[in-house]
Design a protein around this motif. Structure first.
Motif, PDB file in Angstrom:
ATOM      1  N   ASN A 158      -5.089   3.995  -2.896  1.00  0.00           N
ATOM      2  CA  ASN A 158      -6.433   4.538  -3.086  1.00  0.00           C
ATOM      3  C   ASN A 158      -6.442   5.248  -4.432  1.00  0.00           C
ATOM      4  O   ASN A 158      -5.412   5.365  -5.108  1.00  0.00           O
ATOM      5  CB  ASN A 158      -6.889   5.404  -1.900  1.00  0.00           C
ATOM      6  CG  ASN A 158      -6.139   6.720  -1.780  1.00  0.00           C
ATOM      7  OD1 ASN A 158      -5.584   7.240  -2.756  1.00  0.00           O
ATOM      8  ND2 ASN A 158      -6.123   7.279  -0.587  1.00  0.00           N
TER       9      ASN A 158
ATOM     10  N   GLY B 264      -8.553   2.543   5.051  1.00  0.00           N
ATOM     11  CA  GLY B 264      -7.800   1.857   4.002  1.00  0.00           C
ATOM     12  C   GLY B 264      -6.935   0.733   4.570  1.00  0.00           C
ATOM     13  O   GLY B 264      -6.822  -0.340   3.966  1.00  0.00           O
TER      14      GLY B 264
ATOM     15  N   GLN C 157       0.424   4.496   0.106  1.00  0.00           N
ATOM     16  CA  GLN C 157       0.016   5.621   0.955  1.00  0.00           C
ATOM     17  C   GLN C 157       0.464   6.961   0.362  1.00  0.00           C
ATOM     18  O   GLN C 157       1.077   7.023  -0.693  1.00  0.00           O
ATOM     19  CB  GLN C 157       0.530   5.459   2.389  1.00  0.00           C
ATOM     20  CG  GLN C 157      -0.074   4.275   3.102  1.00  0.00           C
ATOM     21  CD  GLN C 157      -1.517   4.507   3.523  1.00  0.00           C
ATOM     22  OE1 GLN C 157      -2.184   5.453   3.111  1.00  0.00           O
ATOM     23  NE2 GLN C 157      -2.034   3.604   4.330  1.00  0.00           N
TER      24      GLN C 157
ATOM     25  N   LYS D 220      -8.866   1.642  -3.903  1.00  0.00           N
ATOM     26  CA  LYS D 220      -9.820   1.988  -2.841  1.00  0.00           C
ATOM     27  C   LYS D 220     -10.349   3.389  -3.092  1.00  0.00           C
ATOM     28  O   LYS D 220      -9.597   4.281  -3.453  1.00  0.00           O
ATOM     29  CB  LYS D 220      -9.123   1.907  -1.480  1.00  0.00           C
ATOM     30  CG  LYS D 220      -8.743   0.499  -1.089  1.00  0.00           C
ATOM     31  CD  LYS D 220      -7.835   0.482   0.112  1.00  0.00           C
ATOM     32  CE  LYS D 220      -6.424   0.871  -0.254  1.00  0.00           C
ATOM     33  NZ  LYS D 220      -5.499   0.882   0.874  1.00  0.00           N
TER      34      LYS D 220
ATOM     35  N   GLU E  99      -4.018   8.291  -4.849  1.00  0.00           N
ATOM     36  CA  GLU E  99      -2.607   7.894  -4.879  1.00  0.00           C
ATOM     37  C   GLU E  99      -2.252   7.259  -6.227  1.00  0.00           C
ATOM     38  O   GLU E  99      -1.223   7.595  -6.825  1.00  0.00           O
ATOM     39  CB  GLU E  99      -2.316   6.913  -3.724  1.00  0.00           C
ATOM     40  CG  GLU E  99      -2.416   7.563  -2.344  1.00  0.00           C
ATOM     41  CD  GLU E  99      -2.778   6.615  -1.211  1.00  0.00           C
ATOM     42  OE1 GLU E  99      -2.934   7.104  -0.080  1.00  0.00           O
ATOM     43  OE2 GLU E  99      -2.942   5.386  -1.456  1.00  0.00           O
TER      44      GLU E  99
ATOM     45  N   ASP F   6       0.889  -1.164   0.000  1.00  0.00           N
ATOM     46  CA  ASP F   6       0.000   0.000   0.000  1.00  0.00           C
ATOM     47  C   ASP F   6       0.926   1.212   0.000  1.00  0.00           C
ATOM     48  O   ASP F   6       1.635   1.438   0.975  1.00  0.00           O
ATOM     49  CB  ASP F   6      -0.887  -0.014   1.249  1.00  0.00           C
ATOM     50  CG  ASP F   6      -1.876   1.148   1.252  1.00  0.00           C
ATOM     51  OD1 ASP F   6      -1.587   2.181   0.612  1.00  0.00           O
ATOM     52  OD2 ASP F   6      -2.927   1.030   1.892  1.00  0.00           O
TER      53      ASP F   6
HETATM   54 MG   LIG Z   1      -4.560   4.558   2.598  1.00  0.00          MG
END
Ligand SMILES: [Mg+2]
Ligand SMILES: Nc1ncnc2c1ncn2[C@@H]1O[C@H](COP(=O)(O)OP(=O)(O)O)[C@@H](O)[C@H]1O
Length: 315
Positions: free
Chosen positions: A194, A256, A170, A224, A197, A168
């Motif tokens: 997400n 998340g 971030q 996400k 990102e 992930d």
């Molecule tokens: Mg996140």
């Protein structure tokens, strides 16, 4: 051979000092009061590890803290959720990272001191320890300059040792969004950004374009998108997963990470992708029923009770 851990998490560790009930913004040269303070385990990786363990997976953590009382708080919190911290290293040079959160009802102003998490490098990694897990997860690539450049090598080794892998990315606090996709994606089973990102990383303003521009593609791409739900692209099919609606949201901090915990909990158990993503949506929604990233994940029984009551879902 039975592995000792389901998932080993590599990532950042810090404490969150959350100040609530602040009347106005602070000003240089003046002093204001907060009515409430919470000091708690912070960081995306730690929320993920902690909640994944609460869901019943066997989890270990590799990260770096200082040699101070915040380090004890971090390790005790993880241990309290049965996460193995034998490979959480203490730096003698740097202090444990901390984020001061000034919470103004819906919005927050954060200041982070990265501290020891900046200092985690590939030399700190015990690959024999990683080999004891089925799966390697890494979070927050842009926040950890010491390890960022070694991610291709670490993930290549993990794949060679037979692990499955996930990242992930971030947020990038510097907003440069530079990631060595070419040398990371070939060793990645699941990429879990997400929507924003992914847009910044691929320099695209739509999901369709992001998927086209992400080269090479990881085996699975999860996107996400908050209350819009999530998507999974497996190279052929785009699966759309709606949210589990919660009409009494407390906050969305860590949703998340909790989604990731639910998805990976099922993934390492060998469940079908539809079940993995549905469970991720459930645990993402569960996250919004209590304060902070770990509030709704006390233990498996309380998780079962809340999901039954709020979402009519039997775990
Ligand atoms: Mg996140
Ligand atoms: N308000 C919400 N209500 C229900 N589920 C939510 C809500 N916000 C997030 N989720 C669930 O958690 C997942 C991850 O949240 P998201 O905010 O997209 O991640 P991130 O925190 O990484 O930005 C979403 O795809 C969704 O399934």
């Amino acid at each position: 051979m039975e592995k000792e851990f389901d998932v080993v998490v590599l990532g950042e560790l810090n404490v969150d000092i959350i100040l609530n009930g602040i009347e106005k913004f602070p000003e240089i040269g003046k002093e204001i009061l907060a009515n409430e303070m919470t000091v708690t385990l912070g960081s995306s990786s730690a929320i993920f590890a902690s909640n994944l363990s609460s869901l019943g997976s066997k989890v270990a953590f590799i990260g770096k803290v200082g040699n101070d009382s915040f380090a004890e708080l971090v390790k005790n919190s993880l241990n309290g959720k049965k996460v193995d911290t034998s490979h959480v290293i203490s730096s003698s040079t740097f202090k444990t990272g901390a984020t001061i959160v000034l919470n103004y009802s819906e919005d927050r102003a954060n200041v982070t001191y990265a501290g020891a998490m900046n200092d985690l490098t590939i030399d700190d990694i015990d690959f024999e320890f990683i080999a004891k897990a089925k799966h390697l997860h890494f979070s927050s690539i842009f926040m950890q300059p010491g390890i960022k450049k070694s991610i291709p090598e670490i993930f290549r080794k993990a794949k060679e040792m037979g692990l499955t892998t996930s990242i992930d990315p971030q947020w990038d606090p510097e907003e440069k969004w530079e990631m060595d996709l070419e040398n990371i994606m070939p060793y990645l089973d699941i990429f879990m950004p997400n929507k924003n990102e992914l847009g910044f990383i691929t320099k695209s303003d739509s999901i369709e374009l992001s998927i086209q521009k992400l080269k090479p593609l990881p085996r699975l791409l999860i996107i996400k998108n908050g209350s819009e739900g999530s998507l999974l692209w497996d190279g052929e099919n785009l699966i759309k997963q709606p949210i589990f609606a919660n009409n009494q949201i407390v906050d969305c901090i860590g949703a998340g990470d909790s989604f990731n915990a639910g998805f990976i909990n099922k993934f390492v158990a060998g469940k079908k992708l539809l079940e993995c993503i549905e469970f991720g949506a459930l645990t993402g929604a569960l996250n919004t029923t209590a304060a902070g990233g770990t509030g709704a994940f006390q233990n498996l029984q309380s998780i079962k009770d809340i999901t039954k009551e709020k979402f009519n879902y039997n775990i």
